[in-house]
Motif scaffolding. Structure first.
Motif, PDB file in Angstrom:
ATOM      1  N   PHE A 164       6.079   3.222   2.694  1.00 49.66           N
ATOM      2  CA  PHE A 164       4.943   2.455   2.190  1.00 49.66           C
ATOM      3  C   PHE A 164       4.733   1.241   3.092  1.00 49.66           C
ATOM      4  CE2 PHE A 164       8.590   0.445   0.332  1.00 49.66           C
ATOM      5  CZ  PHE A 164       8.274  -0.892   0.248  1.00 49.66           C
ATOM      6  N   LYS A 165       3.604   0.569   2.909  1.00 47.35           N
ATOM      7  CA  LYS A 165       3.268  -0.583   3.742  1.00 47.35           C
ATOM      8  C   LYS A 165       3.349  -1.860   2.913  1.00 47.35           C
ATOM      9  CE  LYS A 165      -0.044  -0.176   6.703  1.00 47.35           C
ATOM     10  NZ  LYS A 165      -1.401  -0.056   7.314  1.00 47.35           N
ATOM     11  N   ASN A 166       4.114  -2.823   3.403  1.00 48.32           N
ATOM     12  CA  ASN A 166       4.220  -4.137   2.770  1.00 48.32           C
ATOM     13  C   ASN A 166       3.496  -5.144   3.663  1.00 48.32           C
ATOM     14  OD1 ASN A 166       4.972  -6.624   1.652  1.00 48.32           O
ATOM     15  ND2 ASN A 166       6.980  -5.879   1.038  1.00 48.32           N
ATOM     16  N   TRP A 167       2.489  -5.819   3.077  1.00 51.98           N
ATOM     17  CA  TRP A 167       1.643  -6.737   3.848  1.00 51.98           C
ATOM     18  C   TRP A 167       2.201  -8.161   3.889  1.00 51.98           C
ATOM     19  CZ3 TRP A 167      -2.860  -5.011   6.290  1.00 51.98           C
ATOM     20  CH2 TRP A 167      -3.254  -3.721   5.964  1.00 51.98           C
ATOM     21  N   ARG A 168       3.442  -8.340   3.461  1.00 57.98           N
ATOM     22  CA  ARG A 168       4.008  -9.688   3.422  1.00 57.98           C
ATOM     23  C   ARG A 168       4.038 -10.339   4.804  1.00 57.98           C
ATOM     24  NH1 ARG A 168      10.078  -9.973   2.432  1.00 57.98           N
ATOM     25  NH2 ARG A 168       9.554  -8.530   0.758  1.00 57.98           N
ATOM     26  N   GLY A 169       4.363  -9.520   5.834  1.00 58.85           N
ATOM     27  CA  GLY A 169       4.420 -10.061   7.188  1.00 58.85           C
ATOM     28  C   GLY A 169       3.091 -10.659   7.617  1.00 58.85           C
ATOM     29  N   MET A 170       1.999  -9.969   7.257  1.00 59.91           N
ATOM     30  CA  MET A 170       0.676 -10.489   7.577  1.00 59.91           C
ATOM     31  C   MET A 170       0.393 -11.770   6.820  1.00 59.91           C
ATOM     32  SD  MET A 170      -2.583 -10.751   6.128  1.00 59.91           S
ATOM     33  CE  MET A 170      -2.606  -9.496   4.874  1.00 59.91           C
ATOM     34  N   ARG A 196       5.691  -2.020 -10.961  1.00 52.66           N
ATOM     35  CA  ARG A 196       4.312  -2.025 -11.441  1.00 52.66           C
ATOM     36  C   ARG A 196       3.432  -2.784 -10.457  1.00 52.66           C
ATOM     37  NH1 ARG A 196       1.864  -4.473 -17.039  1.00 52.66           N
ATOM     38  NH2 ARG A 196       0.277  -2.884 -17.395  1.00 52.66           N
ATOM     39  N   VAL A 197       2.339  -2.127 -10.049  1.00 54.27           N
ATOM     40  CA  VAL A 197       1.417  -2.695  -9.062  1.00 54.27           C
ATOM     41  C   VAL A 197       0.042  -2.826  -9.695  1.00 54.27           C
ATOM     42  CG1 VAL A 197       0.331  -2.373  -6.815  1.00 54.27           C
ATOM     43  CG2 VAL A 197       2.702  -1.647  -7.161  1.00 54.27           C
ATOM     44  N   GLN A 198      -0.549  -4.020  -9.553  1.00 55.13           N
ATOM     45  CA  GLN A 198      -1.935  -4.208  -9.989  1.00 55.13           C
ATOM     46  C   GLN A 198      -2.836  -4.026  -8.771  1.00 55.13           C
ATOM     47  OE1 GLN A 198      -3.078  -8.052 -11.579  1.00 55.13           O
ATOM     48  NE2 GLN A 198      -4.719  -7.138 -12.779  1.00 55.13           N
ATOM     49  N   ASN A 199      -3.613  -2.952  -8.791  1.00 53.36           N
ATOM     50  CA  ASN A 199      -4.486  -2.649  -7.664  1.00 53.36           C
ATOM     51  C   ASN A 199      -5.655  -3.618  -7.609  1.00 53.36           C
ATOM     52  OD1 ASN A 199      -2.970  -0.229  -6.927  1.00 53.36           O
ATOM     53  ND2 ASN A 199      -3.839   0.675  -8.788  1.00 53.36           N
ATOM     54  N   PHE A 200      -6.361  -3.604  -6.489  1.00 52.15           N
ATOM     55  CA  PHE A 200      -7.459  -4.546  -6.309  1.00 52.15           C
ATOM     56  C   PHE A 200      -8.665  -4.207  -7.172  1.00 52.15           C
ATOM     57  CE2 PHE A 200      -5.285  -5.073  -2.095  1.00 52.15           C
ATOM     58  CZ  PHE A 200      -4.781  -6.331  -2.394  1.00 52.15           C
ATOM     59  N   ASP A 201      -8.705  -2.977  -7.717  1.00 53.13           N
ATOM     60  CA  ASP A 201      -9.764  -2.643  -8.665  1.00 53.13           C
ATOM     61  C   ASP A 201      -9.335  -2.951 -10.099  1.00 53.13           C
ATOM     62  OD1 ASP A 201      -7.884  -0.728  -9.055  1.00 53.13           O
ATOM     63  OD2 ASP A 201      -9.195   0.998  -8.696  1.00 53.13           O
ATOM     64  N   THR A 241       0.863  -1.181   0.000  1.00 53.21           N
ATOM     65  CA  THR A 241       0.000   0.000   0.000  1.00 53.21           C
ATOM     66  C   THR A 241       0.897   1.227   0.000  1.00 53.21           C
ATOM     67  OG1 THR A 241      -1.713  -1.169   1.253  1.00 53.21           O
ATOM     68  CG2 THR A 241      -1.824   1.236   1.209  1.00 53.21           C
ATOM     69  N   PHE A 242       0.816   2.015  -1.079  1.00 55.27           N
ATOM     70  CA  PHE A 242       1.662   3.194  -1.244  1.00 55.27           C
ATOM     71  C   PHE A 242       0.741   4.389  -1.456  1.00 55.27           C
ATOM     72  CE2 PHE A 242       6.314   3.700  -2.539  1.00 55.27           C
ATOM     73  CZ  PHE A 242       6.366   5.002  -2.071  1.00 55.27           C
ATOM     74  N   GLU A 243       0.404   5.072  -0.361  1.00 56.37           N
ATOM     75  CA  GLU A 243      -0.602   6.130  -0.433  1.00 56.37           C
ATOM     76  C   GLU A 243      -0.170   7.289  -1.314  1.00 56.37           C
ATOM     77  OE1 GLU A 243      -1.536   7.282   3.516  1.00 56.37           O
ATOM     78  OE2 GLU A 243      -2.456   5.343   4.048  1.00 56.37           O
ATOM     79  N   ASN A 244       1.127   7.615  -1.332  1.00 55.18           N
ATOM     80  CA  ASN A 244       1.594   8.757  -2.132  1.00 55.18           C
ATOM     81  C   ASN A 244       1.335   8.564  -3.620  1.00 55.18           C
ATOM     82  OD1 ASN A 244       2.467   9.894   0.203  1.00 55.18           O
ATOM     83  ND2 ASN A 244       4.638   9.508  -0.120  1.00 55.18           N
ATOM     84  N   TYR A 245       1.278   7.315  -4.058  1.00 55.60           N
ATOM     85  CA  TYR A 245       1.063   7.025  -5.485  1.00 55.60           C
ATOM     86  C   TYR A 245      -0.285   6.351  -5.732  1.00 55.60           C
ATOM     87  CZ  TYR A 245       5.980   8.169  -6.193  1.00 55.60           C
ATOM     88  OH  TYR A 245       7.179   8.824  -6.249  1.00 55.60           O
ATOM     89  N   GLY A 246      -1.102   6.240  -4.708  1.00 56.55           N
ATOM     90  CA  GLY A 246      -2.418   5.638  -4.871  1.00 56.55           C
ATOM     91  C   GLY A 246      -2.373   4.162  -5.212  1.00 56.55           C
ATOM     92  N   ASP A 305      -2.451   0.209  -4.182  1.00 58.85           N
ATOM     93  CA  ASP A 305      -2.910  -0.740  -3.159  1.00 58.85           C
ATOM     94  C   ASP A 305      -3.219  -2.056  -3.862  1.00 58.85           C
ATOM     95  OD1 ASP A 305      -3.752  -1.932  -0.855  1.00 58.85           O
ATOM     96  OD2 ASP A 305      -5.700  -0.934  -0.785  1.00 58.85           O
ATOM     97  N   GLY A 306      -2.208  -2.916  -3.938  1.00 62.20           N
ATOM     98  CA  GLY A 306      -2.395  -4.174  -4.651  1.00 62.20           C
ATOM     99  C   GLY A 306      -1.115  -4.986  -4.678  1.00 62.20           C
TER     100      GLY A 306
END
Length: 432
Positions: free
Chosen positions: A258-264, A237-242, A218-223, A225-226
Motif C-alpha cells: 500500500f502507499k503511505n503519503w506521510r513522506g509527502m 479503519r480508514v475514512q476515505n475522501f468521499d 492508499t490501499f487499492e486492494n481494499y479500495g 484512499d484516505g
C-alpha cells in the motif's frame, strides 16, 4: 468469647419447628429470609460505599490538574470499585445463608467467586480504557495504535479470567486447565487465526512505524484512499475522501503493498508529475524569423539571444550552408518550448524552487512525444494542489500554439470538417 453465628442463622428454623411447621419447609423459609436480608444489607452497604467514593472522586477531580481522574470517572471505575467489598461480604455470608443446604452453599459460593472474578475483569477493562483515553489526549501518543495495545492486554486478562473461572467451576487447578489448553492449541489457533495475525501485525506496525493514526494511505486492494482514524488488534479503519469508511485487516498492512503519503506530508512540497503529448509531425527546426518572433516572449528572451548568438557563431566558423535548416546547429520549437516550461515554473510562486524542477522528454509513443513536467508545489493540501497543477497546465496547453506545436488528440468529428463545413455550420442572419 467466641460467638457461634450458626446458632443465629438457625434461630428462625428452630422457632418455626417449635410452632409446629414442617422442618423442611422451615429450612426453606429460613433460607429465603436470610437471603433477602443479606441481599438488602449488602445493597445498602454498596450504596453507602458508592456515595462515599463519588463524593471523594468529585472532590479530588476538582482539585486535580490532570484529566486522568475525570476520564477514570467517565469510565465508571469508582462505581465498579464500590462493588468489591459488598460482594466479598456477601460471599462470606453464604455459609450462614445456606447452613441447612451444604450442596447449594457450594454452588452459590462458586457462583459468588465467578461474579467476583468477572467484577475484577470489568475493573481492569475500565482501567485500561481509561489509560487508552488518557494517552490519546497526549500529543506524543495521538498517532500511536493505543487501541491495539489495549486489546492485546485485555486478551491476556480475559484468558487469565477464563482459567480462573474454569478452576472455580471444576474445582481443579489452573495448571490443569493450561495443560488441556495446550492439547487443544491447534483448534484454538484455527479459531483465533485472525486475532493472532492481527496481534503480530499490530506489534510490527507499531515497532516499524509503518502506519500511524492520521496518515493518509492508499490501499487499492481494499479500495481505501484516505486518513487512518483507528488502528486496533483486528482492523485498521480508514475514512476515505468521499467520507465513506473502509475497514482493512491489520495483518494486510504487512502482507500486502500500500502507499503511505506521510513522506509527502512531512516534506517541503507535493510532487507534480504529468505529461502532455506533442504530435511528432509538428516538431521542426525554426527559421531565423521564427526565432526572432519568439524573442518577444519575456521569459525566454535572454536565453534565445544568448543561444542564437552561439549557434550563429558556430555556423559561421564552420562555414555551414544554411540553405537547408538541417545543416549545422539549429533551434527547434520543441526544445524552446521545454526551456519556456522550465522558465515558467521557476517564476511560478506556488512552485517550490528548492526541490526538483524540470521538463523532460519521454520515450515517443503512438500518441506522440510525452513532454513531462516534474516539479513540487509548496502547498500540499489536496484542493490547493489540484488548483496549482491545473493552473500550470492551463497555461502550458494554451501556450503550445505559440511555438507552432500541436497537442495529440484522438480524432473526432471536428477533425474531418472542411472549411466549407465550418462555414455552413455558421447560422445566417435572418433577412429583413
Amino acid at each position: 468469647m467466641d460467638i457461634d453465628y450458626n446458632l443465629y442463622a438457625q434461630k428462625l428454623t428452630q422457632y418455626l419447628s417449635e410452632i409446629g411447621l414442617d422442618s423442611t419447609l422451615a429450612k426453606y423459609i429460613n433460607l429465603i429470609v436470610l437471603a433477602i436480608g443479606c441481599f438488602i444489607a449488602v445493597y445498602i452497604l454498596d450504596w453507602i460505599i458508592w456515595k462515599i467514593l463519588r463524593l471523594f472522586s468529585a472532590w479530588f477531580a476538582k482539585r486535580s490538574k490532570t484529566t486522568f481522574d475525570d476520564i477514570l470517572i467517565k469510565n465508571r471505575v469508582p462505581r465498579k470499585l464500590a462493588h468489591i467489598l459488598p460482594i466479598l461480604i456477601f460471599i462470606g455470608l453464604l455459609p450462614y445463608i445456606f447452613i441447612d443446604f451444604p450442596w447449594l452453599e457450594t454452588q452459590a459460593s462458586k457462583g459468588g467467586q465467578i461474579v467476583f472474578v468477572v467484577l475484577i475483569l470489568l475493573i481492569v477493562r475500565a482501567t485500561f480504557h481509561t489509560l487508552r483515553d488518557y494517552f490519546k489526549t497526549l500529543p506524543r501518543f495521538q498517532d500511536k495504535p493505543i487501541d491495539s495495545y489495549t486489546q492485546v492486554m485485555m486478551i491476556f486478562v480475559w484468558l487469565v479470567g477464563l482459567m480462573l473461572v474454569f478452576a472455580i467451576i471444576t474445582g481443579s487447578s489452573v495448571w490443569k486447565f493450561m495443560t488441556g489448553l495446550g492439547a487443544a492449541s491447534a483448534i484454538i489457533i484455527l479459531i483465533f487465526k485472525d486475532t493472532i495475525l492481527g496481534f503480530v501485525a499490530s506489534i510490527q506496525v507499531s515497532i516499524n512505524d509503518i502506519v500511524r493514526i492520521g496518515d493518509w494511505i492508499t490501499f487499492e486492494n481494499y479500495g481505501a484512499d484516505g486518513d487512518v482514524i483507528e488502528i486496533n488488534l483486528a482492523t485498521v479503519r480508514v475514512q476515505n475522501f468521499d467520507l465513506t469508511y473502509t475497514t482493512i485487516p491489520t495483518y494486510a498492512l504487512i502482507s500486502d503493498s500500500f502507499k503511505n503519503w506521510r513522506g509527502m506530508q512531512e516534506s517541503d512540497g507535493r510532487r507534480i508529475k504529468r505529461s502532455i503529448y506533442i504530435q511528432m509531425d509538428s516538431v521542426r527546426f525554426l527559421t531565423e524569423n521564427e526565432v526572432n518572433r519568439l524573442m518577444n516572449i519575456a521569459l525566454i528572451k535572454d536565453y534565445l539571444v544568448t543561444r542564437k548568438t552561439k549557434i550563429d557563431q558556430h555556423n559561421a566558423d564552420n562555414d555551414v550552408d544554411k540553405s537547408l535548416l538541417i545543416n549545422g546547429r539549429n533551434l527547434t520549437n520543441l526544445g524552446i518550448f521545454r526551456k519556456y516550461i522550465e522558465a515558467y515554473l521557476k517564476q511560478h510562486p506556488p512552485v517550490n524552487k528548492d526541490m526538483m524542477l524540470m521538463s523532460r522528454q519521454l520515450q515517443p509513443t503512438t500518441q506522440g512525444i510525452p513532454l513531462e513536467i516534474y516539479c513540487f508545489s509548496k502547498d500540499k493540501r489536496w484542493e490547493n494542489y489540484e488548483y496549482i497543477m491545473a493552473n500550470i497546465f492551463d497555461h502550458l496547453i494554451a501556450a503550445i500554439p505559440t511555438f507552432n506545436l500541436r497537442l495529440f488528440e484522438l480524432p473526432n468529428h471536428h477533425s474531418f470538417e472542411t472549411q466549407e463545413d465550418l462555414n455552413n455550420s455558421i447560422p445566417l442572419k435572418p433577412s429583413n
